[in-house]
Design a protein around this motif. Structure first.
Motif, PDB file in Angstrom:
ATOM      1  N   LYS A 211       0.835  -1.205   0.000  1.00 65.78           N
ATOM      2  CA  LYS A 211       0.000   0.000   0.000  1.00 65.78           C
ATOM      3  C   LYS A 211       0.872   1.259   0.000  1.00 65.78           C
ATOM      4  O   LYS A 211       0.606   2.214  -0.736  1.00 65.78           O
ATOM      5  CB  LYS A 211      -0.928   0.007   1.210  1.00 65.78           C
ATOM      6  N   ALA A 212       1.917   1.253   0.829  1.00 71.57           N
ATOM      7  CA  ALA A 212       2.806   2.415   0.891  1.00 71.57           C
ATOM      8  C   ALA A 212       3.497   2.638  -0.449  1.00 71.57           C
ATOM      9  O   ALA A 212       3.669   3.783  -0.889  1.00 71.57           O
ATOM     10  CB  ALA A 212       3.839   2.225   2.003  1.00 71.57           C
ATOM     11  N   PHE A 213       3.873   1.557  -1.121  1.00 67.56           N
ATOM     12  CA  PHE A 213       4.555   1.662  -2.409  1.00 67.56           C
ATOM     13  C   PHE A 213       3.622   2.241  -3.469  1.00 67.56           C
ATOM     14  O   PHE A 213       4.001   3.146  -4.223  1.00 67.56           O
ATOM     15  CB  PHE A 213       5.071   0.293  -2.842  1.00 67.56           C
ATOM     16  N   ASP A 214       2.377   1.750  -3.524  1.00 66.39           N
ATOM     17  CA  ASP A 214       1.418   2.255  -4.506  1.00 66.39           C
ATOM     18  C   ASP A 214       1.044   3.709  -4.224  1.00 66.39           C
ATOM     19  O   ASP A 214       0.929   4.520  -5.146  1.00 66.39           O
ATOM     20  CB  ASP A 214       0.161   1.383  -4.521  1.00 66.39           C
ATOM     21  N   ASP A 215       0.851   4.033  -2.954  1.00 67.56           N
ATOM     22  CA  ASP A 215       0.524   5.422  -2.602  1.00 67.56           C
ATOM     23  C   ASP A 215       1.681   6.359  -2.945  1.00 67.56           C
ATOM     24  O   ASP A 215       1.470   7.478  -3.426  1.00 67.56           O
ATOM     25  CB  ASP A 215       0.193   5.528  -1.108  1.00 67.56           C
ATOM     26  N   SER A 216       2.914   5.900  -2.711  1.00 65.77           N
ATOM     27  CA  SER A 216       4.088   6.715  -3.024  1.00 65.77           C
ATOM     28  C   SER A 216       4.226   6.924  -4.527  1.00 65.77           C
ATOM     29  O   SER A 216       4.624   8.004  -4.986  1.00 65.77           O
ATOM     30  CB  SER A 216       5.359   6.059  -2.467  1.00 65.77           C
ATOM     31  N   ASN A 217       3.909   5.893  -5.288  1.00 63.90           N
ATOM     32  CA  ASN A 217       3.906   5.983  -6.753  1.00 63.90           C
ATOM     33  C   ASN A 217       2.976   7.110  -7.203  1.00 63.90           C
ATOM     34  O   ASN A 217       3.348   7.978  -8.001  1.00 63.90           O
ATOM     35  CB  ASN A 217       3.455   4.625  -7.310  1.00 63.90           C
ATOM     36  N   GLU A 218       1.772   7.121  -6.655  1.00 64.28           N
ATOM     37  CA  GLU A 218       0.771   8.122  -7.016  1.00 64.28           C
ATOM     38  C   GLU A 218       1.182   9.527  -6.551  1.00 64.28           C
ATOM     39  O   GLU A 218       1.086  10.498  -7.304  1.00 64.28           O
ATOM     40  CB  GLU A 218      -0.570   7.740  -6.403  1.00 64.28           C
ATOM     41  N   LEU A 219       1.644   9.632  -5.314  1.00 68.97           N
ATOM     42  CA  LEU A 219       2.024  10.929  -4.759  1.00 68.97           C
ATOM     43  C   LEU A 219       3.250  11.517  -5.465  1.00 68.97           C
ATOM     44  O   LEU A 219       3.349  12.732  -5.650  1.00 68.97           O
ATOM     45  CB  LEU A 219       2.301  10.792  -3.257  1.00 68.97           C
ATOM     46  N   THR A 220       4.181  10.661  -5.858  1.00 70.35           N
ATOM     47  CA  THR A 220       5.361  11.129  -6.575  1.00 70.35           C
ATOM     48  C   THR A 220       4.976  11.675  -7.944  1.00 70.35           C
ATOM     49  O   THR A 220       5.478  12.710  -8.387  1.00 70.35           O
ATOM     50  CB  THR A 220       6.398   9.998  -6.714  1.00 70.35           C
ATOM     51  N   TYR A 221       4.076  10.989  -8.636  1.00 67.94           N
ATOM     52  CA  TYR A 221       3.640  11.467  -9.954  1.00 67.94           C
ATOM     53  C   TYR A 221       2.947  12.826  -9.850  1.00 67.94           C
ATOM     54  O   TYR A 221       3.051  13.666 -10.758  1.00 67.94           O
ATOM     55  CB  TYR A 221       2.699  10.449 -10.609  1.00 67.94           C
ATOM     56  N   TRP A 222       2.252  13.060  -8.742  1.00 74.24           N
ATOM     57  CA  TRP A 222       1.542  14.318  -8.540  1.00 74.24           C
ATOM     58  C   TRP A 222       2.496  15.511  -8.591  1.00 74.24           C
ATOM     59  O   TRP A 222       2.098  16.631  -8.945  1.00 74.24           O
ATOM     60  CB  TRP A 222       0.810  14.266  -7.203  1.00 74.24           C
ATOM     61  N   ARG A 223       3.762  15.287  -8.277  1.00 74.53           N
ATOM     62  CA  ARG A 223       4.745  16.372  -8.296  1.00 74.53           C
ATOM     63  C   ARG A 223       4.853  17.031  -9.675  1.00 74.53           C
ATOM     64  O   ARG A 223       5.213  18.206  -9.772  1.00 74.53           O
ATOM     65  CB  ARG A 223       6.118  15.832  -7.884  1.00 74.53           C
TER      66      ARG A 223
END
Length: 513
Positions: A211-223
């Motif tokens: 879950k942390a990996f998928d959420d980080s993937n999404e949050l990083t792209y938001w940058r």
């Protein structure tokens, strides 16, 4: 009265100055009206207006302009579906294009100095070791054993849902299965996260990691569309605070994994471990100053991105497309029966024996399955957009100029929908386009870019296909799947990889009944 105006005007002026400076930085020096450069369709921050349907918006833009620009505070971001441009950047002029400091700033916190995030010597070193490992028969046999074992677990789990007539999230199940596979093949670790949420500490931590990996993937792209992300990171607020929290979970999990594997290798020096991490650890002893535990962690996370998301995402879209295209599903059923055998012939076989019989010979004969998976990737590529940054001024084959520092991105999602690339039926799901006289016929990697192209082409392509074929044969052999709500619109989530937003909710009917 003047004092009041001065009191109000000064803060407003202080606010406007950085905004004006920011706008000048975006629009100045970009040759906006110069026809020698690609047409400008806005700024990168305009993407906020259509962020939730970003790839479809890019598709619409690409139908009008095969190459176009969005302006950014640094240089321009060029987007293209022109096949000659793509080959030029990814192969012909490979040495003149790199990941770029801007891109590296965006994803360095999550992916560090792993193979997908670096250039130069670090990339060559990781590529060399990984290339050797992926070419070994030992790793191929080991990985297939792991894929079959996890396919058995998937069949058992779906059987539970089927017997209970229960709706389940196929994407989540496939993500867990792929995560188990990549951790076993890549790092020699059994996560055991397919069976359920779990209460055991090991299983619980693996689910938290995913879950942390998928959420980080999404949050990083938001940058990429958040003009204030560096400020938010500095003050540790909003999306950046969430990202930092998730990355800590990821790093803690992987650091413990590396420490444990080092201890195992030190205590049993003669042991020949089959996983990739063990081989990278042995390699690190030749250059301990460079290949630190932090460097190994970055390598692991890059392999997780490639190994988990590419296969699980593709299989999720694959099952979705089969539910929406029953004629394709029927053709697949026939091929599985013809090549692999039907249930009546295997009635006395256990699930374990049945899946153990999915041999390389079987996989090689599944041309229609290979075509269907490839057609899925054409329309739903695991990485919907990717690219490079110009190290020097350049001219693309379509005649448009590129300035040093400009990003040049190829839009795989949009490319799959372009009539000038795939014909008038580009948007149709038609696996037959990949077959000639019943035999699978590949296209140029610069036309079908799902596995990248050029010197950085994906090393794990064959591994991904083996995993996807084994899993799909096992599940389609034992079950028929149906969307739980056929009227619900299925779309993607904006991340580095193409997840189905909200999951893929299916029901399964056993074919053994």
């Amino acid at each position: 009265m003047m004092n009041v105006l001065a009191f109000v005007g000064l803060p407003l002026l202080l606010l406007l100055i950085p905004i004006i400076a920011f706008l000048i930085k975006i629009y100045s020096g970009k040759s906006i009206n110069n026809p020698k450069y690609p047409p400008v369709l806005g700024t990168v921050f305009h993407q906020l207006l259509y962020f939730n349907r970003l790839y479809d918006h890019q598709t619409e833009a690409a139908r009008k302009h095969s190459t176009f620009r969005l302006l950014a505070p640094g240089q321009s971001q060029i987007y293209t579906t022109d096949l000659q441009n793509i080959e030029h950047v990814l192969k012909t002029n490979f040495d003149k294009y790199a990941k770029g400091e801007c891109n590296q700033d965006v994803f360095r916190d999550l992916f560090g100095t792993g193979i997908f995030a670096v250039d130069g010597d670090k990339w060559r070193q990781q590529r060399k070791v990984a290339s050797f490992e992926f070419s070994t028969r030992v790793l191929r046999d080991f990985s297939c054993t792991v894929f079959r074992r996890n396919a058995i677990k998937l069949v058992r789990k779906v059987e539970e849902y089927s017997q209970a007539n229960q709706v389940f999230d196929m994407q989540d199940l496939l993500m867990r299965s792929s995560l188990e596979s990549i951790f076993k093949v890549g790092f020699g670790v059994d996560l055991n996260c397919i069976e359920g949420e779990g209460q055991g500490s090991s299983k619980e931590k693996s689910i938290m990691f995913m879950k942390a990996f998928d959420d980080s993937n999404e949050l990083t792209y938001w940058r990429y569309v958040d003009p204030f992300w560096t400020l938010k990171r500095y003050f540790n607020i909003g999306s950046e605070a969430s990202l930092r929290k998730n990355i800590k979970i990821i790093h803690d999990f992987v650091d413990k994994l590396i420490t444990a594997r080092r201890k195992q290798l030190d205590s049993d020096v003669k042991s020949e471990k089959e996983d990739i991490l063990s081989r990278f650890i042995r390699e690190s002893k030749k250059d301990p100053e460079t290949m630190t535990d932090e460097y190994l962690r970055d390598i692991i996370l890059n392999f997780v991105l490639a190994g988990k998301d590419s296969s699980a995402n593709t299989l999720s879209w694959f099952f979705y497309m089969l539910c929406k295209n029953p004629l394709v599903r029927e053709k697949l059923d026939r091929e599985i029966e013809e090549v692999f055998g039907n249930l009546k012939e295997k009635a006395s076989s256990s699930v374990e024996d049945c899946i153990a019989s999915i041999t390389d010979e079987v996989l090689q004969k599944m041309f229609y399955l290979h075509a269907t998976l490839t057609e899925t990737l054409r329309l739903y590529p695991a990485v919907p957009i990717d690219g490079r940054v110009a190290e020097t001024d350049d001219v693309l084959p379509d005649g448009f100029k590129v300035k040093k520092g400009d990003g040049v991105y190829y839009m795989s999602y949009a490319m799959g929908r372009m009539p000038y690339i795939w014909g008038d039926d580009a948007e149709e799901f038609r696996p037959e386009r990949w077959l000639k006289d019943g035999i699978f016929t590949p296209e140029s990697p610069f036309k079908f870019t799902a596995f990248h192209a050029g010197p950085r082409i994906c090393l794990g392509k064959d591994f991904a296909y083996r995993q996807m074929k084994i899993v799909s044969i096992a599940l389609l052999h034992f079950f028929r799947f149906k969307l739980s709500d056929d009227s619900k619109k299925v779309t993607y989530k904006i991340m580095f990889t193409l997840h189905i937003s909200g999951g893929l909710h299916l029901t399964a009917v056993s074919r053994r009944n």
